[in-house]
Each structure stands twice: as structure tokens, then as C-alpha cells.
Design a protein around this motif. Structure first.
Motif, mmCIF file in Angstrom:
data_model
loop_
_atom_site.group_PDB
_atom_site.id
_atom_site.type_symbol
_atom_site.label_atom_id
_atom_site.label_comp_id
_atom_site.label_asym_id
_atom_site.label_seq_id
_atom_site.Cartn_x
_atom_site.Cartn_y
_atom_site.Cartn_z
ATOM 1 N N GLY A 189 -5.834 -0.975 2.648
ATOM 2 C CA GLY A 189 -5.119 -0.607 1.445
ATOM 3 C C GLY A 189 -5.898 -0.899 0.181
ATOM 4 N N SER A 190 -5.516 -0.237 -0.896
ATOM 5 C CA SER A 190 -6.075 -0.516 -2.222
ATOM 6 C C SER A 190 -4.947 -0.483 -3.259
ATOM 7 C CB SER A 190 -7.163 0.510 -2.583
ATOM 8 O OG SER A 190 -6.639 1.830 -2.547
ATOM 9 N N GLU A 191 -3.741 -0.811 -2.815
ATOM 10 C CA GLU A 191 -2.576 -0.760 -3.684
ATOM 11 C C GLU A 191 -1.983 -2.151 -3.902
ATOM 12 O OE1 GLU A 191 -3.482 2.795 -1.702
ATOM 13 O OE2 GLU A 191 -2.509 1.094 -0.691
ATOM 14 N N MET A 192 -1.409 -2.325 -5.083
ATOM 15 C CA MET A 192 -0.570 -3.480 -5.383
ATOM 16 C C MET A 192 0.772 -2.951 -5.869
ATOM 17 S SD MET A 192 -3.228 -6.147 -7.168
ATOM 18 C CE MET A 192 -2.234 -7.604 -6.791
ATOM 19 N N VAL A 193 1.834 -3.593 -5.440
ATOM 20 C CA VAL A 193 3.174 -3.140 -5.788
ATOM 21 C C VAL A 193 3.831 -4.151 -6.720
ATOM 22 C CG1 VAL A 193 5.422 -2.408 -4.922
ATOM 23 C CG2 VAL A 193 3.367 -2.010 -3.531
ATOM 24 N N VAL A 194 4.385 -3.656 -7.819
ATOM 25 C CA VAL A 194 5.177 -4.473 -8.733
ATOM 26 C C VAL A 194 6.652 -4.264 -8.381
ATOM 27 C CG1 VAL A 194 5.767 -4.962 -11.137
ATOM 28 C CG2 VAL A 194 3.441 -4.207 -10.547
ATOM 29 N N TRP A 195 7.378 -5.369 -8.182
ATOM 30 C CA TRP A 195 8.767 -5.319 -7.745
ATOM 31 C C TRP A 195 9.687 -5.963 -8.772
ATOM 32 C CZ3 TRP A 195 9.879 -3.941 -2.421
ATOM 33 C CH2 TRP A 195 8.724 -3.785 -1.602
ATOM 34 N N ASP A 196 10.931 -5.488 -8.821
ATOM 35 C CA ASP A 196 12.024 -6.236 -9.425
ATOM 36 C C ASP A 196 12.390 -7.311 -8.401
ATOM 37 O OD1 ASP A 196 14.852 -7.042 -9.730
ATOM 38 O OD2 ASP A 196 14.946 -5.540 -11.304
ATOM 39 N N PHE A 197 12.138 -8.576 -8.719
ATOM 40 C CA PHE A 197 12.302 -9.633 -7.739
ATOM 41 C C PHE A 197 13.758 -9.769 -7.283
ATOM 42 C CE2 PHE A 197 13.342 -14.304 -7.424
ATOM 43 C CZ PHE A 197 13.120 -14.374 -6.058
ATOM 44 N N LYS A 198 14.686 -9.848 -8.227
ATOM 45 C CA LYS A 198 16.089 -10.088 -7.861
ATOM 46 C C LYS A 198 16.651 -8.947 -7.013
ATOM 47 C CE LYS A 198 17.095 -13.048 -11.823
ATOM 48 N NZ LYS A 198 17.857 -13.211 -13.087
ATOM 49 N N GLU A 199 16.268 -7.724 -7.319
ATOM 50 C CA GLU A 199 16.771 -6.564 -6.577
ATOM 51 C C GLU A 199 15.915 -6.250 -5.351
ATOM 52 O OE1 GLU A 199 19.592 -4.989 -7.236
ATOM 53 O OE2 GLU A 199 19.987 -6.263 -8.987
ATOM 54 N N ARG A 200 14.738 -6.906 -5.236
ATOM 55 C CA ARG A 200 13.769 -6.589 -4.174
ATOM 56 C C ARG A 200 13.464 -5.079 -4.187
ATOM 57 N NH1 ARG A 200 15.177 -11.481 -4.437
ATOM 58 N NH2 ARG A 200 15.382 -12.830 -2.597
ATOM 59 N N LYS A 201 13.307 -4.541 -5.370
ATOM 60 C CA LYS A 201 13.134 -3.099 -5.560
ATOM 61 C C LYS A 201 11.739 -2.805 -6.118
ATOM 62 C CE LYS A 201 14.946 0.724 -8.368
ATOM 63 N NZ LYS A 201 15.954 1.093 -9.411
ATOM 64 N N PRO A 202 10.947 -1.912 -5.465
ATOM 65 C CA PRO A 202 9.635 -1.566 -6.004
ATOM 66 C C PRO A 202 9.753 -0.767 -7.292
ATOM 67 C CG PRO A 202 10.127 -0.228 -4.070
ATOM 68 C CD PRO A 202 11.220 -1.234 -4.173
ATOM 69 N N LEU A 203 8.963 -1.156 -8.294
ATOM 70 C CA LEU A 203 8.993 -0.497 -9.593
ATOM 71 C C LEU A 203 7.750 0.339 -9.863
ATOM 72 C CD1 LEU A 203 10.272 -3.500 -11.745
ATOM 73 C CD2 LEU A 203 11.631 -1.622 -10.797
ATOM 74 N N GLN A 204 6.603 -0.104 -9.326
ATOM 75 C CA GLN A 204 5.346 0.581 -9.630
ATOM 76 C C GLN A 204 4.325 0.283 -8.546
ATOM 77 O OE1 GLN A 204 3.674 -0.522 -13.447
ATOM 78 N NE2 GLN A 204 1.705 0.437 -13.018
ATOM 79 N N VAL A 205 3.520 1.288 -8.210
ATOM 80 C CA VAL A 205 2.379 1.110 -7.317
ATOM 81 C C VAL A 205 1.107 1.269 -8.137
ATOM 82 C CG1 VAL A 205 1.126 2.003 -5.323
ATOM 83 C CG2 VAL A 205 3.630 1.940 -5.298
ATOM 84 N N GLY A 206 0.263 0.230 -8.135
ATOM 85 C CA GLY A 206 -1.001 0.277 -8.857
ATOM 86 C C GLY A 206 -2.178 0.356 -7.901
ATOM 87 N N LYS A 207 -3.283 0.925 -8.364
ATOM 88 C CA LYS A 207 -4.487 1.067 -7.550
ATOM 89 C C LYS A 207 -5.549 0.072 -8.013
ATOM 90 C CE LYS A 207 -5.467 4.037 -4.967
ATOM 91 N NZ LYS A 207 -5.408 4.149 -3.486
ATOM 92 N N THR A 208 -6.206 -0.551 -7.027
ATOM 93 C CA THR A 208 -7.290 -1.496 -7.301
ATOM 94 C C THR A 208 -8.481 -1.138 -6.418
ATOM 95 O OG1 THR A 208 -6.641 -3.064 -5.574
ATOM 96 C CG2 THR A 208 -5.575 -3.294 -7.725
ATOM 97 N N GLY A 209 -9.443 -2.060 -6.332
ATOM 98 C CA GLY A 209 -10.514 -1.908 -5.363
ATOM 99 C C GLY A 209 -9.976 -2.091 -3.952
ATOM 100 N N LEU A 210 -10.831 -1.864 -2.958
ATOM 101 C CA LEU A 210 -10.391 -1.911 -1.565
ATOM 102 C C LEU A 210 -10.057 -3.341 -1.140
ATOM 103 C CD1 LEU A 210 -10.027 0.230 0.649
ATOM 104 C CD2 LEU A 210 -12.321 -0.341 1.475
ATOM 105 N N ALA A 211 -8.921 -3.491 -0.485
ATOM 106 C CA ALA A 211 -8.428 -4.757 0.070
ATOM 107 C C ALA A 211 -8.180 -5.816 -0.993
ATOM 108 C CB ALA A 211 -9.379 -5.292 1.134
#
Length: 399
Positions: free
Chosen positions: A218-240
């Protein structure tokens, strides 16, 4: 110049006793209120012929057995690829797991910290969660959150699951479809944000490095609403992108990750509109495998597994990290654990049985001072001459 064991013990004895800022743990974990007495090391039997175990090392400089292994906890099975672990919020138990077996041990470290004992073994994690390769154990109030590397069949998608502290399954948390890989997770409670990262599933990490499919990382990081356990955004980075490290200062809405197959450090930072940016801010040496923080939030420590060294980066300006010091404590340094006062860092040198080429395994100690890092010449726990043969030490916790 003085170079005696007594000098290094004197340095240890003069270390400040405050240890409330122990980094890289869940913010919900109770912190130590004293210097560490025991170092727990999660160990794989190197040839997988004997059982995996937990090593207990005496790290109290007042003790006659300082710097030696004083106990081993036999985990009852072999070939698990014992890997990462984490304290429960009250610090009475450690949750620990195997990447190949997906077995999870709940270990009591409160009854007798010098002699931990297995309280419960969870044998049916894939059946209950639909997931495999339990990796990150992140304490929540009264609960344990686990980020997995893959699905129950060893493929994708990965996901997360929550349990009570005594092992009862509560729920599964699905990754977004465009971010199917899993690895680490970290929470910034004051912002109600959680960030997760990516690696590769069992079908890939069970292979030697030369045979791994680089397209299956993968090369993704996910930003979540912690209390809702809900994904808000998928960001791209370098590999792994591996470890997720939020800035330790409550007012800062940013953090870092180490991209193992991109040889880099990336910054993730919140914008005014609530979204997050992801950008590369530093080039490291080969295969940055672990990432740790100093308690004052000034430094990041990166273990460059492929180049046999640890780097210390000054991140006072998070957009422009500056290399501050380097040290080579052992061949293929991997996991690090920094003490709460930021002055001592324990180091192991096994990543995965399929990736290690060092052949010999140790636990070393690095002292961190105003002028950078220095290897303790006397603290050297040899994991090669055990009754069961060599062991691969991986993750560590202090108590």
C-alpha cells in the motif's frame, strides 16, 4: 577517556526519574511514574523449531542482574512470527500477536512484572473478525483496537477490530475500498482524528524479500473520525507508509510516517478546511523500518534497517527536518523503544524472518544526549546463545 562499565552505570543512575512522557504508546495508556525496571522483548525462535517466547531483561541499574535476561515466558507454540504488541489502557496486560498464525496472547504483567504469565490465548481471530496478520495493538479506554494486515484468507482487504481488554470481540471496522491495506494506527483524541497506514498482506510478507511483489504494497494513509470510526479521507504517500506518529503537542494537527520502500519521511497535516495534506519532507537511508519520537517533540528517530544505522532528525520545523546525529548499534537495527525521559533507547535487530539477513540477534542500548546518540558499550543482550538456539527479538515494552 573513561570507558568503564561503572561510568555508564553512573550515567544511568543519574538519569532523571520523571518518565511520564513515554512516547509512541496510545494516549489512553497509563504512563510509568518511575524509571523502567524491566524490558520485555517479543521473540521469534530463529529456526522455528522451538516455541516463541517473551524475554524479560533487567534494566534497573541498581540490580545485580542489570543487563541480563532474568526470565522467559514460553508462549506454547512455534512458527507464529511473533511481532508487535501493546499495553491495555491500565497497563496491567499486554496484547501480543503472531503475523503468520494470527494467534493473540493476552499477557498478565501486573501480578508479577518480573515473571509475566499468559492469561488468555485467542485462537480464532480470523474466524471472528474475517482478518489476519494482527499488527498494531492500540489501547482504547477499556478496549483494544487492532489494525490487521489483511483478510482472513491472507489477501485483501485489511481492516481493524475492537475487543474488550479481556478478549471479547466487539466489532470490525472496514477500511475504505480505495485503501485496502493495513498496518499502524494512531489517535489524536483532542482532534477526534485517527490515522492508519499501509503495508502488505500475508500472501506477500510470508515470502522472502526477493520474491515479494512490490505491486502488492500500500501507499495510502486514511484519516478517520475517531468517535464515529468513519473514514474521512484517503491520502497518498510513498510506498509502505508504516508507523503513524502524531505530534505530541496538543495544539499541533500534524504527524509523520516512515515510508519503508520509498526511503523517506512524510508529513501529514490538517488544513483549515478540515482536509489533510501529505508530503515528503526527508530522504532517509535504506529501508526506514521504525519511527520513534522524543518526549519534547523535537526529534524523530528512524531505524534504517537496510543501511545498519539509526538516524536522529530534528523536526522543529516539520516541513524541513534536519539530520542531527546517526549511530550504528547493531547490524540491521529495527525496533526502538525510547524511555519516558528521552535519554535511553533500546534497540533490536529483527524485522521479519523472511527479511532478516543479519544472522545474529541482540538487544542494545543507545544513550540520547544533547549532542546526539551514543551506543552503550556494555549493555549487550546476546540472543544467540539461548538453550533453544538463536532468537529474533522484535518489539519491546518497558515496565
Amino acid at each position: 577517556m573513561p570507558g568503564t562499565r561503572a561510568l555508564w552505570l553512573l550515567i544511568a543512575l543519574l538519569t532523571p526519574t520523571l518518565a511520564a512522557a513515554e512516547t509512541c504508546l496510545s494516549p489512553f495508556v497509563k504512563r510509568l511514574d518511575r524509571p523502567e525496571k524491566f524490558l520485555y522483548v517479543f521473540c521469534v525462535d530463529a529456526d522455528a523449531k522451538d516455541n516463541d517466547f517473551v524475554a524479560v531483561i533487567d534494566v534497573n541499574p541498581d540490580s545485580a542482574s542489570y543487563g541480563t535476561m532474568i526470565h522467559t515466558l514460553d508462549l506454547g507454540t512455534k512458527g507464529n512470527e511473533t511481532h508487535h504488541w501493546g499495553f491495555t489502557d491500565d497497563r496491567t496486560r499486554i496484547w501480543a500477536g503472531g503475523l503468520l498464525s494470527s494467534r493473540v496472547w493476552i499477557i498478565d504483567v501486573a501480578t508479577d512484572p518480573a515473571k509475566p504469565r499468559v492469561e488468555t490465548i485467542l485462537e480464532d481471530i480470523p474466524q471472528k473478525t474475517g482478518l489476519s496478520g494482527p499488527h498494531t495493538y492500540y489501547a482504547l479506554p477499556g478496549r483494544m483496537l487492532i489494525n490487521f494486515l489483511g483478510a482472513a484468507d491472507g489477501g485483501l482487504p485489511a481492516g481493524m477490530a475492537e475487543f474488550t481488554n479481556d478478549g471479547k470481540f466487539i466489532r470490525r471496522i472496514d477500511n475504505p475500498k480505495d485503501a485496502p491495506y493495513g498496518y499502524d494506527v494512531a489517535i489524536k483524541p483532542g482532534l477526534n482524528r485517527m490515522v492508519s497506514s499501509s503495508f502488505t498482506p500475508l500472501r506477500n510478507y510470508k515470502k522472502p524479500l526477493a520474491q515479494m511483489d512490490l505491486k502488492d504494497f500500500g501507499s495510502e494513509m486514511v484519516v478517520w473520525d475517531f468517535k464515529e470510526r468513519k473514514p474521512l479521507q484517503v491520502g497518498k504517500t510513498g510506498l509502505a507508509p508504516l508507523e503513524v506518529r502524531w505530534s505530541l503537542k496538543p495544539e499541533n494537527n500534524y504527524g509523520f510516517t516512515n515510508c519503508a520502500l520509498d526511503n523517506s519521511i512524510w508529513l501529514f497535516r490538517g488544513r483549515a478546511d478540515g482536509s489533510y495534506e501529505f508530503k515528503k519532507v526527508a530522504q532517509t537511508r535504506a529501508l526506514p523500518a521504525d519511527l520513534r519520537q522524543s518526549p519534547d517533540d523535537r526529534y524523530l528517530f528512524v531505524s534504517c534497517f537496510g543501511d545498519n544505522l539509526i538516524q536522529q532528525w530534528d523536526v522543529t520545523d516539520p516541513d524541513q527536518p534536519k539530520l542531527f546525529s546517526t549511530v550504528s548499534p547493531v547490524v540491521q537495527p529495527n525496533m526502538m523503544h525510547l524511555t519516558g525521559d528521552g535519554q535511553r533507547m533500546y534497540v533490536t535487530n529483527s524485522l521479519l524472518s523472511t527479511l532478516d539477513h543479519a544472522g545474529r540477534f541482540y538487544v542494545r542500548l543507545v544513550h540520547v544526549g544533547p549532542d546526539g546518540m551514543k551506543v552503550d558499550p556494555f549493555f549487550n543482550v546476546d540472543l544467540n546463545k539461548l538453550p533453544t538456539g538463536p532468537a529474533r527479538g522484535h518489539d519491546m515494552l518497558i515496565n
